[in-house]
Write an enzyme that holds these catalytic residues in place. Structure first.
Site, PDB file in Angstrom:
ATOM      1  N   GLY A  21       8.907   2.991  10.234  1.00 54.49           N
ATOM      2  CA  GLY A  21       8.365   4.068   9.472  1.00 54.49           C
ATOM      3  C   GLY A  21       8.981   5.115   9.810  1.00 54.49           C
ATOM      4  CB  VAL A  26       4.360  -1.655  13.009  1.00 54.43           C
ATOM      5  CG1 VAL A  26       3.313  -2.886  13.073  1.00 54.43           C
ATOM      6  CG2 VAL A  26       4.065  -0.483  12.261  1.00 54.43           C
ATOM      7  CE  LYS A  41       2.026   3.862  11.891  1.00 56.92           C
ATOM      8  NZ  LYS A  41       1.319   3.936  10.678  1.00 56.92           N
ATOM      9  CG  ASP A 138       2.201   8.080   1.576  1.00 53.35           C
ATOM     10  OD1 ASP A 138       2.651   8.022   0.396  1.00 53.35           O
ATOM     11  OD2 ASP A 138       2.853   7.617   2.576  1.00 53.35           O
TER      12      ASP A 138
END
Length: 607
Positions: A21, A26, A41, A138
């Site tokens: 990300g 992750v 994560k 988001d």
């Protein structure tokens, strides 16, 4: 040499990378303590010293950990990797499946029914988070997982992702946060967002599932944000003819520029989606189809065809009177039109009463008394708001036309159930029955314990959770025994007690001022729980003296209490001892016999 797997917190084994990300990566992992697969994560190393990203990452952990819902990826644990510059990590539920972004890439646009079912689950998750005061900010296909069993899972709650590769993401001092294709107009303008911003993004998500692309696209994030603020979206059915009018209406209501014109909660949008799936009328204003518009226009054309009377020449002598008459009539018409305009714009308007916090019946009566039409809609709420108006639209004191509808959201309570106390359950079936009675399910985890049965539960008793939530119950196998206290007992009694409790005993003798055979200490200590095994005892014994060189008569006199001398057969009292067993200095059990060899004074050994 094989490299040892990297461990976090002494229990989480890190595996391969599942994805990247904007601020984290992750990994697939394994919880060695509970023996289950997890997703881990971790904040990127290059961002671990940036306090802004650390704050956002920790906020995500706190937000997601507070949400316990079947359609939200669960957070099991959080921590910091002490061996790697204190990099924070989040241990989450591992979901076997694909993101909706991957589903769209592989399959293209989805069938309307399937898309509506998925988004209804997303709305359920968002409605739950909103009621816990958490706004996602988001919502997009990449943050929604579709598990292999068909279950929808929403991820990344409460985190503003920073410049993720391949995504148009806008962030400016926390004013504009989100992905450009799914930004609400108020987000694009940098204004304060609320739950209706998530509703807008969910409308974008539904549009993309139905059509294959977001409602607005562009060469850069700024052009996309401009379209969100200024341009009206196309109807999904203009791109995908399979989309019915009811779903068109739901999408366009969710994508309204003004938040007041959208669904006010994700729960409302979910309810409308479920109506559309069931083929029932939806609350959103239906769109007029092409055939209906054609019929309406045709009817209007027919009405416009009228006979026009022939003009009649007025006599000249009456022209002055006619002019005066027309002048008066014109003035009256202007006055009537002015009054009509005033009536239509202001004269027919009234102030909407503010009825938030009132009981439903009282609120509806006040709305009717003002010449307006109340429409009550049940919504989940705090338990102390049950039966009360939670929100209203239009807001109180807003001026609207007489006869306008006023939408009242009336609380029905949280819809949550209270987790019962399971500590008194004697069997696992009793636990299952207690949870079934309140529409909850259970996962048992076997643990070591002395007594078989209940050990702990999570969530704890009294906590309120969503129906069908799984309660984790630790259940003792009853495979352990508690080490009894045998200090102060005699050796024989102590060993018998240990044997009766499933333990063996091992004895070490020492000298001491307690009576011979008394247990001075034990290891493991009393009260410790063990699955059988050996208990080491320290017991008072007697020290063997040095007898070599003494006569048998002297040795008999030197023997301490608790030892017995065993001379050779036929030995005389004056014979000299040449060897002994046990050796001198050994500490032995009380009652032990010391065996010696001796020889006569003439030097002939005997034994």
């Amino acid at each position: 040499m094989t490299a040892q797997p990297r461990l976090l917190g002494g229990r989480y084994e890190i595996g391969g990378v599942l994805g990247y990300g904007g601020m984290a990566e992750v990994h697939r992992g394994r919880d060695l303590r509970l023996g289950r697969d997890v997703a881990i994560k971790m904040l990127r190393n290059d961002l671990a010293r940036d306090e802004t990203f650390l704050t956002r990452f920790r906020r995500e952990a706190q937000n997601a950990a507070s949400l316990n819902h079947p359609s939200i990826v669960a957070v099991y644990d959080t921590g910091e990797d002490a061996g790697n510059s204190a990099v924070p990590y989040i241990v989450m539920e591992y979901v076997e499946g694909r993101t909706l972004k991957e589903v769209l890439t592989a399959e293209g646009r989805l069938a309307p029914r399937r898309a509506c079912e998925m988004v209804a689950d997303v709305c359920a998750a968002l409605d739950f988070s909103h009621r816990h005061q958490i706004i996602h900010r988001d919502v997009k296909p990449g943050n929604v997982m579709l598990a292999t069993n068909g279950q929808v899972k929403v991820m990344d709650f409460g985190i503003a992702r920073a410049m993720a590769a391949g995504q148009a993401t806008m962030t400016q001092t926390s004013a504009v946060i989100g992905t450009a294709q799914y930004l609400s107009p108020e987000q694009a303008r940098g204004e304060t967002v609320d739950r209706r911003s998530d509703v807008y993004a969910t409308g974008c998500l539904l549009f993309e599932l139905l059509c294959g692309d977001p409602p607005f696209t562009g060469d850069n994030p700024v052009s996309v944000a401009y379209q969100h603020v200024r341009e009206a979206p196309r109807t999904p059915s203009s791109i995908n003819p399979d989309v019915p009018p009811s779903v068109d209406a739901i999408v366009l209501k969710a994508l309204a520029k003004n938040p007041a014109n959208r669904y006010q909660t994700a729960g409302e949008m979910r309810d409308d989606l479920e109506r559309a799936i069931a083929g029932r009328p939806v609350m959103a204003t239906p769109l007029m189809g092409d055939d209906e518009r054609t019929q309406l226009l045709a009817g209007a054309s027919d009405d416009e065809t009228r006979a026009v009377p022939a003009a009649v020449e007025e006599p000249r002598k009456n022209r002055k009177g006619v002019i005066a008459l027309w002048t008066v009539a014109s003035l009256l018409l202007v006055a009537a039109l002015g009054y009509g305009f005033w009536y239509l714009t202001e004269g027919s308007k009234v102030d909407v009463p503010n009825v938030v916090g009132e009981e439903q019946e009282v609120a509806e009566a006040a709305i009717r008394e003002a010449g307006l039409v109340p429409t009550a809609v049940p919504v989940l709420s705090e338990d102390d708001q049950e039966g009360l108006v939670v929100t209203q639209s239009p807001d109180g004191l807003e001026r609207v036309s007489v006869g306008s509808e006023v939408r009242l959201e009336v609380g029905t309570g949280s819809g949550l159930v209270e987790v019962p106390d399971l500590s008194g359950a004697k069997t696992t079936n009793e636990v299952i029955d207690l949870l079934n009675d309140v529409n909850l399910s259970v996962t048992f985890e076997d643990v070591d314990g002395v007594e078989p049965g209940f050990v702990s539960q999570d969530p704890p008793k009294g906590e309120k959770v969503e129906p069908k939530t799984k309660v984790t119950v630790e259940w003792s196998r009853g495979n352990l025994s508690q080490v009894p206290n045998v200090v102060g007992e005699t050796e024989d009694n102590a060993c018998n007690t240990l044997s009766n409790n499933g333990f063996s005993c091992s004895v070490t003798y020492v000298t001491g001022d307690r009576p011979l055979g008394t247990v001075l200490s034990q290891d493991p200590g009393a009260g410790q729980e063990r699955e059988g095994g050996q208990v080491n005892l320290t017991v008072v014994g007697v020290s063997v003296p040095s007898l070599v060189g003494m006569t048998i008569e002297e040795a008999q006199a030197a023997m301490p209490d608790g030892l017995t001398l065993s001379p050779p057969d036929g030995a005389e009292p004056d014979w000299e001892i040449t060897s002994q067993s046990p050796s001198d200095g050994d500490v032995v059990k009380g009652g032990t016999t010391v065996t010696v060899e001796a020889e006569s004074s003439g030097g002939l050994p005997t034994g």
